[in-house]
Design a protein around this motif. Structure first.
Motif, PDB file in Angstrom:
ATOM      1  N   MET A 100       0.885  -1.317   0.078  1.00 46.76           N
ATOM      2  CA  MET A 100       0.136  -0.014   0.055  1.00 46.76           C
ATOM      3  C   MET A 100       0.977   1.334   0.130  1.00 46.76           C
ATOM      4  SD  MET A 100      -2.948  -1.128   2.745  1.00 46.76           S
ATOM      5  CE  MET A 100      -1.946  -0.586   4.109  1.00 46.76           C
ATOM      6  N   GLN A 101       2.103   1.263   0.195  1.00 47.19           N
ATOM      7  CA  GLN A 101       3.043   2.269   0.377  1.00 47.19           C
ATOM      8  C   GLN A 101       4.198   2.061  -0.374  1.00 47.19           C
ATOM      9  OE1 GLN A 101       3.860   3.710   4.319  1.00 47.19           O
ATOM     10  NE2 GLN A 101       1.552   3.777   4.879  1.00 47.19           N
ATOM     11  N   ASP A 102       3.968   1.907  -1.847  1.00 47.22           N
ATOM     12  CA  ASP A 102       5.084   1.937  -2.626  1.00 47.22           C
ATOM     13  C   ASP A 102       5.780   3.216  -2.669  1.00 47.22           C
ATOM     14  OD1 ASP A 102       6.622   0.184  -4.237  1.00 47.22           O
ATOM     15  OD2 ASP A 102       5.151   0.172  -5.933  1.00 47.22           O
ATOM     16  N   THR A 114       7.411   7.232   3.226  1.00 49.47           N
ATOM     17  CA  THR A 114       6.105   7.094   2.765  1.00 49.47           C
ATOM     18  C   THR A 114       4.895   7.847   3.550  1.00 49.47           C
ATOM     19  OG1 THR A 114       5.876   5.147   3.607  1.00 49.47           O
ATOM     20  CG2 THR A 114       6.558   5.155   1.446  1.00 49.47           C
ATOM     21  N   HIS A 115       5.484   7.959   4.884  1.00 52.17           N
ATOM     22  CA  HIS A 115       4.726   8.464   5.857  1.00 52.17           C
ATOM     23  C   HIS A 115       5.335   9.218   6.912  1.00 52.17           C
ATOM     24  CE1 HIS A 115       4.439   3.949   7.867  1.00 52.17           C
ATOM     25  NE2 HIS A 115       5.845   4.534   7.317  1.00 52.17           N
ATOM     26  N   THR A 116       5.077   9.928   7.780  1.00 52.23           N
ATOM     27  CA  THR A 116       5.728  10.549   8.768  1.00 52.23           C
ATOM     28  C   THR A 116       6.086   9.512  10.040  1.00 52.23           C
ATOM     29  OG1 THR A 116       3.793  11.627   9.717  1.00 52.23           O
ATOM     30  CG2 THR A 116       5.524  12.993   8.359  1.00 52.23           C
ATOM     31  N   GLY A 119       9.111   8.685  12.326  1.00 49.48           N
ATOM     32  CA  GLY A 119       9.385   9.849  13.063  1.00 49.48           C
ATOM     33  C   GLY A 119       9.225   9.121  14.671  1.00 49.48           C
ATOM     34  N   GLN A 120       8.124   8.069  14.806  1.00 53.00           N
ATOM     35  CA  GLN A 120       7.953   7.421  16.063  1.00 53.00           C
ATOM     36  C   GLN A 120       9.155   6.673  16.482  1.00 53.00           C
ATOM     37  OE1 GLN A 120       4.424   5.162  16.390  1.00 53.00           O
ATOM     38  NE2 GLN A 120       3.339   6.273  15.003  1.00 53.00           N
ATOM     39  N   VAL A 121       9.731   6.246  15.648  1.00 49.34           N
ATOM     40  CA  VAL A 121      11.065   5.353  15.984  1.00 49.34           C
ATOM     41  C   VAL A 121      12.039   6.064  16.408  1.00 49.34           C
ATOM     42  CG1 VAL A 121      12.413   3.542  15.057  1.00 49.34           C
ATOM     43  CG2 VAL A 121      10.207   3.534  14.104  1.00 49.34           C
ATOM     44  N   PHE A 140       6.115  10.675   0.726  1.00 47.03           N
ATOM     45  CA  PHE A 140       6.121  10.538  -0.746  1.00 47.03           C
ATOM     46  C   PHE A 140       5.630   9.239  -1.013  1.00 47.03           C
ATOM     47  CE2 PHE A 140       9.691  13.114   0.640  1.00 47.03           C
ATOM     48  CZ  PHE A 140       9.683  14.285  -0.137  1.00 47.03           C
ATOM     49  N   ARG A 141       4.770   9.083  -2.334  1.00 45.28           N
ATOM     50  CA  ARG A 141       4.342   7.602  -2.684  1.00 45.28           C
ATOM     51  C   ARG A 141       4.421   7.474  -3.979  1.00 45.28           C
ATOM     52  NH1 ARG A 141       0.161   6.166   1.411  1.00 45.28           N
ATOM     53  NH2 ARG A 141       1.362   6.872   3.293  1.00 45.28           N
ATOM     54  N   TYR A 142       4.822   6.326  -4.436  1.00 47.50           N
ATOM     55  CA  TYR A 142       5.128   6.130  -6.001  1.00 47.50           C
ATOM     56  C   TYR A 142       3.639   5.588  -6.433  1.00 47.50           C
ATOM     57  CZ  TYR A 142       6.521   3.812 -10.079  1.00 47.50           C
ATOM     58  OH  TYR A 142       6.366   3.342 -11.561  1.00 47.50           O
ATOM     59  N   TYR A 194      -7.003  -0.735  10.176  1.00 42.42           N
ATOM     60  CA  TYR A 194      -5.834  -1.646  10.401  1.00 42.42           C
ATOM     61  C   TYR A 194      -4.435  -0.735  10.075  1.00 42.42           C
ATOM     62  CZ  TYR A 194      -2.258  -5.021  10.202  1.00 42.42           C
ATOM     63  OH  TYR A 194      -1.110  -5.979  10.223  1.00 42.42           O
ATOM     64  N   PHE A 195      -3.584  -0.648  10.786  1.00 43.95           N
ATOM     65  CA  PHE A 195      -2.433  -0.237  10.511  1.00 43.95           C
ATOM     66  C   PHE A 195      -1.403  -1.177  11.512  1.00 43.95           C
ATOM     67  CE2 PHE A 195      -5.255   3.358  10.142  1.00 43.95           C
ATOM     68  CZ  PHE A 195      -4.930   3.755   8.925  1.00 43.95           C
ATOM     69  N   PRO A 196      -0.425  -1.771  10.968  1.00 46.80           N
ATOM     70  CA  PRO A 196       0.359  -2.666  11.724  1.00 46.80           C
ATOM     71  C   PRO A 196       1.236  -2.183  13.072  1.00 46.80           C
ATOM     72  CG  PRO A 196       1.003  -2.571   9.419  1.00 46.80           C
ATOM     73  CD  PRO A 196       0.109  -1.621   9.478  1.00 46.80           C
ATOM     74  N   PHE A 197       1.245  -0.749  13.030  1.00 45.14           N
ATOM     75  CA  PHE A 197       1.921  -0.183  14.197  1.00 45.14           C
ATOM     76  C   PHE A 197       0.970   0.359  15.320  1.00 45.14           C
ATOM     77  CE2 PHE A 197       0.998   3.719  11.689  1.00 45.14           C
ATOM     78  CZ  PHE A 197       1.037   3.150  10.204  1.00 45.14           C
ATOM     79  N   VAL A 198      -0.407  -0.024  15.246  1.00 51.66           N
ATOM     80  CA  VAL A 198      -1.310   0.389  16.599  1.00 51.66           C
ATOM     81  C   VAL A 198      -2.171  -0.783  16.639  1.00 51.66           C
ATOM     82  CG1 VAL A 198      -1.006   2.985  16.156  1.00 51.66           C
ATOM     83  CG2 VAL A 198      -2.646   1.572  14.653  1.00 51.66           C
ATOM     84  N   GLU A 199      -2.552  -0.747  17.855  1.00 49.17           N
ATOM     85  CA  GLU A 199      -3.447  -1.901  18.204  1.00 49.17           C
ATOM     86  C   GLU A 199      -4.085  -1.413  19.439  1.00 49.17           C
ATOM     87  OE1 GLU A 199      -4.610  -4.692  16.518  1.00 49.17           O
ATOM     88  OE2 GLU A 199      -6.102  -4.632  18.153  1.00 49.17           O
ATOM     89  N   PRO A 229      -6.252   8.670  10.628  1.00 48.33           N
ATOM     90  CA  PRO A 229      -5.653   7.353  11.070  1.00 48.33           C
ATOM     91  C   PRO A 229      -5.170   7.546  12.519  1.00 48.33           C
ATOM     92  CG  PRO A 229      -4.501   7.724   9.258  1.00 48.33           C
ATOM     93  CD  PRO A 229      -5.239   8.878   9.409  1.00 48.33           C
ATOM     94  N   CYS A 230      -5.509   6.786  13.494  1.00 47.19           N
ATOM     95  CA  CYS A 230      -4.921   6.730  14.974  1.00 47.19           C
ATOM     96  C   CYS A 230      -4.950   5.425  15.481  1.00 47.19           C
ATOM     97  CB  CYS A 230      -5.432   8.104  15.521  1.00 47.19           C
ATOM     98  SG  CYS A 230      -7.197   7.706  15.501  1.00 47.19           S
ATOM     99  N   GLY A 231      -4.541   5.457  16.658  1.00 50.81           N
ATOM    100  CA  GLY A 231      -4.464   4.076  17.466  1.00 50.81           C
ATOM    101  C   GLY A 231      -3.826   4.319  18.488  1.00 50.81           C
ATOM    102  N   LEU A 232      -3.433   3.049  19.306  1.00 47.67           N
ATOM    103  CA  LEU A 232      -2.632   2.880  20.448  1.00 47.67           C
ATOM    104  C   LEU A 232      -1.338   2.257  19.971  1.00 47.67           C
ATOM    105  CD1 LEU A 232      -5.022   2.000  23.319  1.00 47.67           C
ATOM    106  CD2 LEU A 232      -4.481   4.223  22.520  1.00 47.67           C
ATOM    107  N   TRP A 251      -0.474   6.681  22.301  1.00 42.51           N
ATOM    108  CA  TRP A 251      -1.292   6.772  21.267  1.00 42.51           C
ATOM    109  C   TRP A 251      -0.396   7.458  20.010  1.00 42.51           C
ATOM    110  CZ3 TRP A 251      -1.178  11.958  19.701  1.00 42.51           C
ATOM    111  CH2 TRP A 251      -1.745  12.981  20.981  1.00 42.51           C
ATOM    112  N   ALA A 252      -0.921   7.451  18.977  1.00 44.27           N
ATOM    113  CA  ALA A 252      -0.179   7.950  17.767  1.00 44.27           C
ATOM    114  C   ALA A 252      -1.313   8.286  16.442  1.00 44.27           C
ATOM    115  CB  ALA A 252       0.883   6.965  17.167  1.00 44.27           C
ATOM    116  N   PHE A 253      -1.122   9.325  16.051  1.00 45.95           N
ATOM    117  CA  PHE A 253      -2.015   9.580  14.782  1.00 45.95           C
ATOM    118  C   PHE A 253      -1.111  10.183  13.790  1.00 45.95           C
ATOM    119  CE2 PHE A 253      -1.387  13.724  17.007  1.00 45.95           C
ATOM    120  CZ  PHE A 253      -1.389  14.649  15.923  1.00 45.95           C
ATOM    121  N   GLY A 254      -1.563  10.035  12.449  1.00 49.30           N
ATOM    122  CA  GLY A 254      -0.937  10.446  11.151  1.00 49.30           C
ATOM    123  C   GLY A 254      -2.014  11.274  10.403  1.00 49.30           C
ATOM    124  N   LEU A 255      -1.795  12.497  10.578  1.00 45.73           N
ATOM    125  CA  LEU A 255      -2.911  13.479   9.782  1.00 45.73           C
ATOM    126  C   LEU A 255      -2.592  13.737   8.405  1.00 45.73           C
ATOM    127  CD1 LEU A 255      -5.494  15.171  10.123  1.00 45.73           C
ATOM    128  CD2 LEU A 255      -3.861  17.026  11.222  1.00 45.73           C
TER     129      LEU A 255
END
Ligand code: DAH
Length: 287
Positions: A100-102, A114-116, A119-121, A140-142, A194-199, A229-232, A251-255
Motif C-alpha cells: 500500500m506504500q510503494d 512514505t509517511h511521517t 518519526g515515532q521510531v 512520498f508515494r510512488y 488496520y495499521f500494523p503499528f497500532v492496536e 488514522p490513529c490508534g494505540l 497513542w499515535a496519529f498520522g494526519l
C-alpha cells in the motif's frame, strides 16, 4: 576646543551633504516633470507582500495548538532507512501492508519516507518517556495522481508516550485537534482501521467539507473523507523503540495535512497544492 571645532566641522559637512541631496532630488523631480511621458496623477506602483502557502498556514496552526499542550515539535529527514520506515513500525519485508506504500528507492538502499510515522521510531530513540511530540513534513508515494492523490504530500504525525494511555485519551485529543484546526463544528465518525503499528487502530473520518456530504470527486462520492488514522501504539513498536510495553503505552496519529487543507479551504483538486501557481497560492491569507 578641539571637540568644539570637530563638531563645527561635522555640522558643516552634514549641512553640505543635505543641501546637495536636496538639490539633486529637486533636479530629479524637475527632470520627471519635464518628461512628457511622466504623469504625476497616476497611482504609485503597488508593493505586494507575499503570502504563505496554505499547507504552511495549517502546519503552523497545528504546531501552535500542540505546543500549547506541551508537545515537542520535531523535524525528521525525508530520506529514511527501510528499517525506520517499515521494520520499526511492525511492517516486516514480507508484510502485505508494504504494497500500500510503494515508494521511491534511492540507490544506496534508503528511501523517500512514505509517511511521517518513522518519526515515532526516531523520537523513541531520542527522548526519555514520558513525552509527547508532533512531527510534520513531506512524504512520498510512488503512485499515479488524480484529484485526491499526489506523489508528494504532507502529513503531521503525533505521538504521546505515557503510562496508562487509553482510547478515551486518544479520542479527546483528536477532537481538540480537528475543531481547533477547522475552526468549525465538523461531523466525524470513527471506524476500526488496520495499521500494523497500532492496536487497536482507527480511521477517523470527517464529513466532506467540499460537498457537505453530498458526494464529489474529493470524497469519491462517499460524502466522507478519511482524515485521521490513529490508534494505540503497538507493543512491538514500543519494544523496537526500547520501551517495555508492560510499563509504557501511547497513542499515535498520522494526519493527512494536504487533505485537511483541502477541507479547510474547499479545494477540489490536491494537485493545486504542489503546482506552484502563484494565482492559486496567493489566495490564502492568515486570519
Ligand atoms: N502512517 C500511516 C499512513 O501514512 C498513517 C497512520 C495511521 C499514522 C495510524 C499513525 C497511526 O500514527 O496511528 O498511512
Amino acid at each position: 576646543q578641539v571637540g568644539q571645532k570637530a563638531n563645527e566641522v561635522r555640522s558643516a559637512v552634514r549641512q553640505k551633504i543635505d543641501d546637495r541631496r536636496a538639490e539633486l532630488e529637486a533636479q530629479e523631480i524637475q527632470k520627471l516633470l519635464n518628461d512628457p511621458h511622466f504623469d504625476a496623477t497616476l497611482p504609485a506602483l503597488e508593493t505586494r507582500a507575499g503570502s504563505l502557502h496554505p499547507v504552511t498556514l495549517i502546519t503552523e496552526h497545528i504546531e501552535d495548538v500542540f505546543r500549547a499542550m506541551g508537545f515537542y515539535l520535531l523535524d525528521y529527514p525525508e530520506v529514511e532507512t527501510e528499517e525506520n520506515n517499515f521494520e520499526g513500525l511492525n511492517i516486516p519485508a514480507t508484510h502485505p501492508a508494504r504494497d500500500m506504500q510503494d515508494t521511491f528507492w534511492l540507490n544506496d538502499g534508503n528511501l523517500l519516507r512514505t509517511h511521517t510515522s518513522p518519526g515515532q521510531v526516531r523520537a523513541m530513540a531520542e527522548y526519555k518517556p514520558p513525552f509527547r511530540a508532533i512531527f510534520p513534513g513531506r512524504v512520498f508515494r510512488y503512485e499515479s495522481t488524480d484529484a485526491s492523490h499526489e506523489h508528494t504530500f504532507h502529513q503531521v504525525e503525533g505521538l504521546m508516550i505515557e503510562k496508562e494511555i487509553s482510547v478515551a485519551n486518544l479520542i479527546a485529543s483528536m477532537k481538540t485537534l480537528i475543531s481547533e484546526v477547522l475552526e468549525r463544528d465538523v461531523t466525524i465518525r470513527l471506524r476500526p482501521g488496520y495499521f500494523p503499528f497500532v492496536e487497536p487502530g482507527f480511521e477517523l473520518d470527517i464529513q466532506c467539507q467540499v460537498c457537505h456530504g453530498n458526494g464529489c470527486s474529493v470524497c469519491k462520492k462517499s460524502g466522507w473523507l478519511e482524515l485521521l488514522p490513529c490508534g494505540l501504539v503497538h507493543p512491538n513498536v514500543l519494544r523496537f523503540g526500547g520501551l517495555d510495553p508492560e510499563v509504557w503505552s501511547g497513542w499515535a496519529f498520522g494526519l493527512g495535512l494536504s487533505r485537511l487543507v483541502m477541507m479547510k479551504y474547499q479545494i477540489e483538486d490536491i494537485r493545486h497544492l504542489m503546482a506552484g501557481d502563484i494565482r492559486f497560492i496567493s489566495q490564502f491569507r492568515k486570519g
